[in-house]
Scaffold this motif. Sequence first.
Motif, PDB file in Angstrom:
ATOM      1  N   LEU A  61       6.611  19.960   4.170  1.00 33.61           N
ATOM      2  CA  LEU A  61       7.165  20.363   2.875  1.00 33.61           C
ATOM      3  C   LEU A  61       7.331  19.163   1.948  1.00 33.61           C
ATOM      4  O   LEU A  61       7.122  19.269   0.740  1.00 33.61           O
ATOM      5  N   TYR A  62       7.725  18.023   2.506  1.00 33.07           N
ATOM      6  CA  TYR A  62       7.847  16.798   1.717  1.00 33.07           C
ATOM      7  C   TYR A  62       6.495  16.453   1.076  1.00 33.07           C
ATOM      8  O   TYR A  62       6.419  16.147  -0.115  1.00 33.07           O
ATOM      9  N   VAL A  63       5.430  16.507   1.869  1.00 38.55           N
ATOM     10  CA  VAL A  63       4.103  16.187   1.350  1.00 38.55           C
ATOM     11  C   VAL A  63       3.687  17.223   0.303  1.00 38.55           C
ATOM     12  O   VAL A  63       3.145  16.866  -0.750  1.00 38.55           O
ATOM     13  N   MET A  64       3.960  18.491   0.576  1.00 37.88           N
ATOM     14  CA  MET A  64       3.616  19.546  -0.383  1.00 37.88           C
ATOM     15  C   MET A  64       4.325  19.331  -1.725  1.00 37.88           C
ATOM     16  O   MET A  64       3.784  19.664  -2.775  1.00 37.88           O
ATOM     17  N   ILE A 106       0.870  -1.172   0.000  1.00 42.73           N
ATOM     18  CA  ILE A 106       0.000   0.000   0.000  1.00 42.73           C
ATOM     19  C   ILE A 106       0.905   1.219   0.000  1.00 42.73           C
ATOM     20  O   ILE A 106       1.732   1.386   0.903  1.00 42.73           O
ATOM     21  N   ILE A 107       0.762   2.044  -1.031  1.00 33.83           N
ATOM     22  CA  ILE A 107       1.587   3.238  -1.168  1.00 33.83           C
ATOM     23  C   ILE A 107       0.698   4.446  -1.452  1.00 33.83           C
ATOM     24  O   ILE A 107      -0.479   4.292  -1.753  1.00 33.83           O
ATOM     25  N   GLY A 108       1.288   5.622  -1.384  1.00 32.68           N
ATOM     26  CA  GLY A 108       0.576   6.858  -1.679  1.00 32.68           C
ATOM     27  C   GLY A 108       1.120   7.976  -0.831  1.00 32.68           C
ATOM     28  O   GLY A 108       1.946   7.761   0.057  1.00 32.68           O
ATOM     29  N   PRO A 109       0.672   9.193  -1.079  1.00 34.44           N
ATOM     30  CA  PRO A 109       1.157  10.337  -0.304  1.00 34.44           C
ATOM     31  C   PRO A 109       0.869  10.178   1.179  1.00 34.44           C
ATOM     32  O   PRO A 109      -0.108   9.522   1.571  1.00 34.44           O
ATOM     33  N   CYS A 110       1.683  10.791   2.000  1.00 31.17           N
ATOM     34  CA  CYS A 110       1.440  10.815   3.438  1.00 31.17           C
ATOM     35  C   CYS A 110       0.113  11.525   3.675  1.00 31.17           C
ATOM     36  O   CYS A 110      -0.184  12.528   3.027  1.00 31.17           O
ATOM     37  N   ARG A 131      -4.559  15.088  11.659  1.00 35.87           N
ATOM     38  CA  ARG A 131      -3.917  14.029  12.441  1.00 35.87           C
ATOM     39  C   ARG A 131      -2.949  14.616  13.464  1.00 35.87           C
ATOM     40  O   ARG A 131      -2.902  14.164  14.611  1.00 35.87           O
ATOM     41  N   ILE A 132      -2.199  15.623  13.057  1.00 32.47           N
ATOM     42  CA  ILE A 132      -1.251  16.251  13.974  1.00 32.47           C
ATOM     43  C   ILE A 132      -1.991  16.899  15.138  1.00 32.47           C
ATOM     44  O   ILE A 132      -1.615  16.730  16.307  1.00 32.47           O
ATOM     45  N   VAL A 133      -3.050  17.635  14.839  1.00 30.22           N
ATOM     46  CA  VAL A 133      -3.799  18.339  15.876  1.00 30.22           C
ATOM     47  C   VAL A 133      -4.482  17.360  16.825  1.00 30.22           C
ATOM     48  O   VAL A 133      -4.397  17.496  18.050  1.00 30.22           O
ATOM     49  N   THR A 134      -5.164  16.363  16.278  1.00 32.31           N
ATOM     50  CA  THR A 134      -5.936  15.451  17.135  1.00 32.31           C
ATOM     51  C   THR A 134      -5.072  14.420  17.846  1.00 32.31           C
ATOM     52  O   THR A 134      -5.453  13.929  18.907  1.00 32.31           O
ATOM     53  N   TYR A 143      -2.456   1.732  -4.691  1.00 36.47           N
ATOM     54  CA  TYR A 143      -1.897   3.077  -4.743  1.00 36.47           C
ATOM     55  C   TYR A 143      -2.999   4.082  -4.434  1.00 36.47           C
ATOM     56  O   TYR A 143      -3.918   4.269  -5.222  1.00 36.47           O
ATOM     57  N   LEU A 144      -2.907   4.701  -3.267  1.00 35.04           N
ATOM     58  CA  LEU A 144      -3.857   5.742  -2.894  1.00 35.04           C
ATOM     59  C   LEU A 144      -3.373   7.041  -3.529  1.00 35.04           C
ATOM     60  O   LEU A 144      -2.573   7.769  -2.960  1.00 35.04           O
ATOM     61  N   ASP A 145      -3.838   7.295  -4.711  1.00 33.39           N
ATOM     62  CA  ASP A 145      -3.388   8.420  -5.536  1.00 33.39           C
ATOM     63  C   ASP A 145      -4.333   9.612  -5.333  1.00 33.39           C
ATOM     64  O   ASP A 145      -5.022  10.035  -6.238  1.00 33.39           O
ATOM     65  N   PHE A 146      -4.340  10.116  -4.098  1.00 31.67           N
ATOM     66  CA  PHE A 146      -5.262  11.174  -3.705  1.00 31.67           C
ATOM     67  C   PHE A 146      -4.648  12.549  -3.948  1.00 31.67           C
ATOM     68  O   PHE A 146      -3.428  12.698  -4.006  1.00 31.67           O
ATOM     69  N   GLN A 147      -5.519  13.561  -4.049  1.00 31.63           N
ATOM     70  CA  GLN A 147      -5.060  14.934  -4.212  1.00 31.63           C
ATOM     71  C   GLN A 147      -4.258  15.369  -2.982  1.00 31.63           C
ATOM     72  O   GLN A 147      -4.629  15.066  -1.843  1.00 31.63           O
ATOM     73  N   ILE A 148      -3.186  16.098  -3.238  1.00 34.14           N
ATOM     74  CA  ILE A 148      -2.289  16.505  -2.161  1.00 34.14           C
ATOM     75  C   ILE A 148      -2.985  17.433  -1.166  1.00 34.14           C
ATOM     76  O   ILE A 148      -2.745  17.345   0.039  1.00 34.14           O
ATOM     77  N   ARG A 149      -3.869  18.285  -1.628  1.00 27.58           N
ATOM     78  CA  ARG A 149      -4.541  19.175  -0.671  1.00 27.58           C
ATOM     79  C   ARG A 149      -5.382  18.373   0.323  1.00 27.58           C
ATOM     80  O   ARG A 149      -5.461  18.729   1.500  1.00 27.58           O
ATOM     81  N   LEU A 150      -5.980  17.284  -0.107  1.00 27.73           N
ATOM     82  CA  LEU A 150      -6.716  16.416   0.814  1.00 27.73           C
ATOM     83  C   LEU A 150      -5.752  15.766   1.797  1.00 27.73           C
ATOM     84  O   LEU A 150      -6.007  15.709   3.001  1.00 27.73           O
ATOM     85  N   CYS A 151      -4.625  15.283   1.296  1.00 30.17           N
ATOM     86  CA  CYS A 151      -3.635  14.629   2.161  1.00 30.17           C
ATOM     87  C   CYS A 151      -3.078  15.605   3.190  1.00 30.17           C
ATOM     88  O   CYS A 151      -2.894  15.249   4.360  1.00 30.17           O
ATOM     89  N   LEU A 152      -2.807  16.831   2.777  1.00 33.60           N
ATOM     90  CA  LEU A 152      -2.316  17.847   3.713  1.00 33.60           C
ATOM     91  C   LEU A 152      -3.364  18.159   4.785  1.00 33.60           C
ATOM     92  O   LEU A 152      -3.027  18.293   5.966  1.00 33.60           O
ATOM     93  N   TRP A 153      -4.619  18.274   4.369  1.00 34.86           N
ATOM     94  CA  TRP A 153      -5.692  18.509   5.332  1.00 34.86           C
ATOM     95  C   TRP A 153      -5.749  17.369   6.353  1.00 34.86           C
ATOM     96  O   TRP A 153      -5.817  17.601   7.564  1.00 34.86           O
TER      97      TRP A 153
END
Length: 167
Positions: A125-128, A6-10, A99-102, A84-94
Motif C-alpha cells: 500500500l505504501y508503494v501504491m 540513490i532514491i526512488g520508489p520501492c 521480488r517477493i515471489v522469487t 533519482y529512479l523516477d519510475f512508473q509505480i506500476r513497473l515498481c509494483l510489478w
Amino acid sequence: MQRVMIIGPCGSGKSTLSFDLADKLDLPLTHMDQLNWLPGWVDGGNDRVRSGLAKVIAGDRWLIEGNYGSTLAMRLTRADTVVYLDFQIRLCLWRLMKRIVTGYGQTRPDMTVDCPERFDPKFILYVMGWNHGPRPRTEAALSRFAGRIIRLRSPKELARWLSSIEA
C-alpha cells in the motif's frame, strides 16, 4: 560524484544500481534498510538510523541507497549527487511482486541478516501511494538541493546512463 544518494520508489532498482555504481565509483556503500532494521524485522528506531547515518555522511566519500524521508534532509546537506529512479509505480509494483515471489523467505544482500523477503500488505500500500505521499515530500526536499540531480525515468534511461559512467 563522491557523496551519492540513490532514491526512488520501492521496486525501482535502487539496491541493484547501488551495487553497480558503488563498484564503478569505488565508493563505500550504505543501505538505509541495514541502518534501520535489526534481525527479525525489528525496527531499530529513528535514533539508531540517525546515529548510524551521521557517521556515514561525515565521511568524504560514500554512496547511500534508500529513501527514509525523515533523514532525507540530513543526507542532502552533505550529498553532491542524487540519482533519482523516477519510475512508473506500476513497473515498481510489478518488480516488487516479482521480488517477493522469487525471493520469498530469503534475505537480500542489501538487507539486515534474518530479514527475509515477505509479503507485507502495508508495504504494498505504501508503494501504491507513492505518488500521493512520498513523491511530493521527496520533490519538495529536492527543490532545495543545490547539488546535481540525475533523474532517470525508465530502466532504459538508467542502463544508458550507467553505461556512460567511467570506472
